[in-house]
Design a protein around this motif. Sequence first.
Motif, short mmCIF file in Angstrom:
data_model
loop_
_atom_site.label_atom_id
_atom_site.label_comp_id
_atom_site.label_asym_id
_atom_site.label_seq_id
_atom_site.Cartn_x
_atom_site.Cartn_y
_atom_site.Cartn_z
N CYS A 1 0.68 -1.23 -0.13
CA CYS A 1 -0.02 0.24 0.10
C CYS A 1 1.01 1.17 0.01
CB CYS A 1 -0.72 -0.04 1.11
SG CYS A 1 -1.84 1.32 1.48
N THR B 1 -4.47 2.93 5.79
CA THR B 1 -5.51 2.06 6.23
C THR B 1 -6.90 2.74 5.84
OG1 THR B 1 -6.44 0.90 8.03
CG2 THR B 1 -5.93 2.92 8.54
N GLY C 1 -7.58 5.62 2.76
CA GLY C 1 -6.82 4.55 2.77
C GLY C 1 -7.13 4.03 1.28
N ASP D 1 -5.30 0.87 -0.45
CA ASP D 1 -5.41 -0.26 0.09
C ASP D 1 -6.18 -1.31 -0.83
OD1 ASP D 1 -4.96 -2.33 2.19
OD2 ASP D 1 -6.84 -1.59 2.99
#
Length: 462
Positions: free
Chosen positions: A60, A113, A238, A241
């Motif tokens: 990521c 995240t 995020g 992700d």
Amino acid sequence: MNYAADPAISDASLFGAVSKSLAKDSRSVHNRLHSIAHDSEFVTGVSEAFGLPLVANERCGRWYVSPERIADSVYFKSTDGHTGQWGFSLRRLNLHIIDLAVGSGGIVIVDSTRRGKRMPDALSKTVPIWCAVVNNAVFGAGSLHTSPAAVSASEHAQIEAQIGTWTQQLLSCGIDMATIREKLDKPLRPIWVTPDPALILPPEPPTFDDCYAIVLCTASRMVQDGTERRHGYTYVQGAADDHEAWASVITPNIFWANKELFLKASAHELEELIRDGRLQSQPTVDSLEILTNTGWLDISAIADTGIYIGKKQSVIHHYNDITDFDKIIDLSTSPTALPERDESNNNKEVLQLPIPAGKRGSKQLRLELPRIMAFFESTCLSSSKIRLVILCDTGSDFSVGAALSILSLYYNDDGEIKERVHKRVDKETVRRRLAFIVMQRKVNPSRATLLAVNSVLMGWNN
């Protein structure tokens, strides 16, 4: 589907279906790329404020840093920091990053995240565990540091109680701790930075006299429900992700090579760009390219064992192009012409076993390992000097599994070859050999590959 035209659908079902459709649209590729670009500016600002190099936490974190700014990358998994499942991974030691931290006074590790958390578990717990274990192994003492905003006092205490056990595991895995102690003269200290509106970055890069700063930078801001409307797009927390589920052909390198084009395009135009496939790409910048006489390889030597592991940087059409090695085990799927026997290459021995990616490939590796062992015995044990290169598509999975098997069976703890050193191989030997490989190259063998290696070696009785 015309939801309103179907009387069988209740109001609750209709609301749920519409909400799901809106949520999916809000996380479109268009919105994600704009969100990533926005967050990358914060990441750059953190690096400049602290005066420290950027390190991407795979996978990521790589999206938030332009390739030319990435000093290195690491593998810290959030699963090693999940509540009640904390751990210190001996197959993801990440000790290569110590050199950069010492040389630069610290590093900035970047990750992100999705909604529901202020920071990923990899940054709130996995890296702090790693810092505490390394500090204890090097200095014989050291406290666990966690962020009170992400880790409760109770969870902190439960993690801290296991630091001693993990330290002993590190010390007993075969790592050359003496070399690390020579490098690391101050402890590693995690520091957390998130894009909170109240955050004030230091106006001048601070100095850390008593530690090496491991700045843990969460790229994206925590927003309600994970999305927030911005000017011209919907911000996605995020956004990078789980990129396999949304990115299609776009990779971090392709994103940065085409960033301005992507950000100027409408959602419809972006879809057309992806379909057309006319996108610039950039080579990865984190690989060590070693030029053989006539071809490029991304390979690393496993100390002085005579074994190298890695991958082909570009398609090599003939093994004769790999002139630095006379023994080749090629597990990659890219086709390469086998050498013909003649006076110029009668010593070149090649074992070509194309292995597909994923768990299917790990199962095939398990079946092929006996052939790999037999090839090594017949071509290398009788050689006065081994020059063996093992290749796979990634340079960090199947080639590692093959090298790990060979080192476990034929090499002692000092990396010296002996004819069939271990008639039976135990898990401790495999762990020590894996640590030996990890110290030489940044690799991340899958659990399925390691299980395949253990399965074969545990049953090797001859």
